[in-house]
Design a protein around this motif. Structure first.
Motif: not given
Lengths: 259, 430
Positions: B90, B136-137, B140, B171, B173, B200-201
């Motif tokens: 990530g 993710n937020r 990430g 994560f 993004r 969890s992209p």
């Protein structure tokens, strides 16, 4: 032509001991008996014609010979050169030399004819690099447009093009016995002439044995039948020479079969 | 409430992640919101048929450290690309931009490098839709941002390789912004070692007025990796947004793709090919949201399921009241190759305007018996005939991919799976 010599040679051998024999064949579909004891023997180069009213079992005969899973053989034998066809899966029947021209050739999206014929040759241990050339030659001989060879099998082909395509395959696969299931139905005059002349050529030059299932006599104007069989209610009720066709045209099935 | 399961997801880890101040604030907010987020449950329609209940959240920890060593990259086959980006667990670990793209003003960087970077975060996905979005937020690392300036056409694809080599939760993004009348293709290659990672992209894409965007995902994760992906695109006036998905690897891979057609005349396409084997689960959720008039969406998902693999396709096409003259198509076809294989297909239409042309179709069936018979009757052995049909089945999708190298990867993966299948079949016959 090299190919012709090869064929003649094989034809000579076939003349001595080859035959397609159907003995007492009973076939059911979804448990319902359709064929009730068919007997036929076809020799190399012979043309046998099976005619009969709708629902008499004509298509069932062709599918059962090729081994479609929906057609259950309940009794009888089918042998090609003495080899039991019924014990073999469809593809091995084809490898043994049996060919079925379907009444309604199946569309197979995404699959090209060349890939199918190449895999067939590979399974037979034959040369695969010449398949495309053979396809082009056969296509030319029956007036099948070259560009149509690129399409997925039968996809977006007209009725006439599909039957030319079937005939082309018959040629490339060098089958020894062909079952033609209403190859003439829905064909225009030109396509019928091209297809029937080509098949007549196979019977003559390569000793192809033919079992032609048809409703109409017009196929037989080019294809020279040796025997005509009238199929009714799952049995062959009458067998005769080519003259039977004229008799049938004049009298119809009901009178001919004495009903 | 999910937080009771999330012992490993601590505030300290969230706070320890690097990035600009505004990003830390987003993480803090998301972390505190976790209290309010329900854990996903297969009782909910959006999680129905999924395997989310098998996931042991309490045993997971978020990845919190930038990996040190770069593993070898599977990108040799891209003869030409405008840029290559490597994400590792990530984290952005490498960005190479070719001269042409750089001179055209294409920006590819960590979001913190941009003064106005904050405007790209959540530009499309204002609010996470589920627990994985919140995580993710909150956890990430610094996201990647791609900006294609107005009127710029980038011929060669931007290749993003996302590698995962950890047993933790990861994560990534990516945020892409195509300004008006620009054109770009992005290829995202997702791979992982055989690690039991849970990835969890999130992908957010804005496609400006009359811009053209294509995104190809090659999902080739390791056999024990789980993934919950969410990709969202917003297409403006006369814009075109296309997604192409190759579902190859992973143990359980869920991909949710939302196409929001906000501008009049916008177009979206989602094409996917997936091939499950062993006990893989391929889970696809789609949302084609027609917000404005004269919008068009097209969707074609084709999958084959072997062994005891499973697939889920669940998609909604929604036509809002203002979306007159919409055309929408949604097709899902599945071939079930073995008795234990299983596919669920649920296409849905929700139409609130009466001037539309919509279609949806779905099938789950074995290889067509008549097609098989026909090819076999030409002397082709059964297993080979099946292969030809399957290759033909996928060909429609493979040939639709806009990047030749991606088509080749997908083709090769399908052939590889078919080879294994042929081998298994011949072993069983012995």
């Amino acid at each position: 032509m090299v190919g012709v010599n090869r064929w003649r040679k094989r034809g000579d051998r076939d003349m001595t001991n080859s035959s397609l024999v159907i003995k007492n064949l009973h076939v059911s579909v979804s448990g319902k008996p359709i064929l009730k004891g068919i007997n036929l023997e076809i020799l190399p180069g012979e043309v046998h014609v099976v005619m009969g009213p709708n629902g008499s079992g004509k298509s069932t005969l062709s599918y059962a010979l090729m081994g479609h899973p929906e057609y259950e053989v309940t009794e009888g034998e089918v042998t090609l050169d003495g080899k039991d066809m019924l014990a073999l899966p469809s593809w091995q029947r084809a490898q043994a030399g049996l060919f079925l021209c379907l009444q309604h050739p199946i569309e197979v999206p995404g699959v090209t004819l060349e890939s199918v014929l190449t895999e067939s040759a590979r399974a037979a241990g034959r040369e695969t690099s010449t398949i495309k050339k053979q396809m082009l030659e056969e296509a030319e001989s029956i007036g099948f447009e070259e560009k149509l060879l690129e399409r997925p099998m039968n996809v977006d082909l007209s009725g006439g093009e599909k039957k030319r395509n079937e005939t082309l395959q018959l040629g490339v696969l060098s089958a020894r016995y062909a079952v033609l299931d209403e190859i003439d139905s829905g064909l225009d005059v030109d396509a019928l002439a091209a297809v029937s002349q080509r098949i007549q050529g196979f019977t003559h030059d390569q000793n192809l044995g033919v079992l032609a299932i048809t409703h109409f006599s017009r196929l037989l104007e080019v294809l020279e039948p040796d025997k005509i069989h009238i199929l009714n209610d799952g049995c062959i009720q009458l067998t005769g020479g080519p003259e039977l066709v004229n008799q049938l045209e004049e009298e119809g099935y009901q009178v001919l079969l004495g009903n | 409430m999910a937080s009771s399961n999330l012992e490993g997801f601590t505030a300290d880890i969230s706070k320890s992640l690097s990035g600009p101040e505004w990003l830390s604030e987003i993480r803090n907010k998301a972390y505190s919101d976790l209290d309010q987020v329900e854990a996903p449950d297969t009782e909910e329609e959006v999680w129905r048929y999924s395997r989310v209940n098998e996931l042991k959240l309490s045993e997971l920890t978020p990845n919190s450290k930038r990996p040190e060593n770069l593993t070898s990259l599977p990108i040799d086959r891209f003869s030409s690309s405008s840029a290559t980006v490597v994400l590792q667990d990530g984290w952005i670990s490498d960005i190479t931009i070719e001269k042409e793209a750089e001179e055209a003003g294409v920006i590819i960087c960590p979001v913190g490098d941009l003064e106005d970077g904050a405007k790209y975060f959540g530009a499309v996905l204002e609010k996470p839709v589920d627990l994985f979005g919140y995580l993710n937020r909150a956890f990430g690392p610094e996201p990647l941002v791609v900006v294609v300036p107005q009127g710029t056409v980038i011929k060669d694809p931007i290749v993003i390789v996302s590698l995962t080599d950890t047993n933790e939760a990861v994560f990534p993004r990516i945020m892409v912004h195509c300004e008006d009348n620009s054109e770009v293709k992005v290829v995202e290659i997702q791979t992982s070692s055989n690690a039991e990672a849970v990835i969890s992209p999130v992908l957010e894409v804005t496609v400006g007025r009359a811009a053209r965007y294509s995104h190809c995902v090659v999902q080739n994760l390791g056999a024990e990796t789980w993934q919950f992906a969410h990709q969202v695109v917003d297409a403006g006036k006369d814009a075109s947004a296309e997604f192409y998905i190759a579902g190859i690897g992973g143990e359980y891979v869920r991909t949710r793709t939302d196409c929001r057609l906000t501008g009049r005349g916008a177009f979206s396409r989602i094409n996917a090919a997936y091939f499950g084997e062993d006990d893989q689960t391929m889970d696809f959720r789609t949302f084609q949201d027609h917000i404005s008039s004269d919008t068009t969406s097209d969707l074609l998902f084709k999958g084959a399921l072997a062994d005891s693999s499973r697939s889920i396709y669940s998609g909604l096409t929604k036509i809002r009241p203002e979306a007159s003259r919409t055309r929408a198509n949604q097709t899902n076809r599945n071939i079930k190759l073995d008795p234990e294989a299983w596919a669920e297909s649920i296409p849905n239409l929700e139409i609130e305007n009466n001037d539309v042309v919509c279609s949806h179709a779905s099938t789950v069936s074995p290889v067509d018996e008549d097609e098989l018979f026909y090819i076999e009757s030409r002397g082709v052995p059964t297993s080979v005939a099946e292969r030809l049909i399957l290759e033909g089945f996928f060909n429609e999708i493979i040939s639709s991919f806009p990047v030749q190298e991606v088509s080749a990867i997908l083709q090769e993966a399908i052939v590889g799976k078919l080879d294994r299948r042929t081998l298994n079949q011949s072993e069983q016959q012995l």
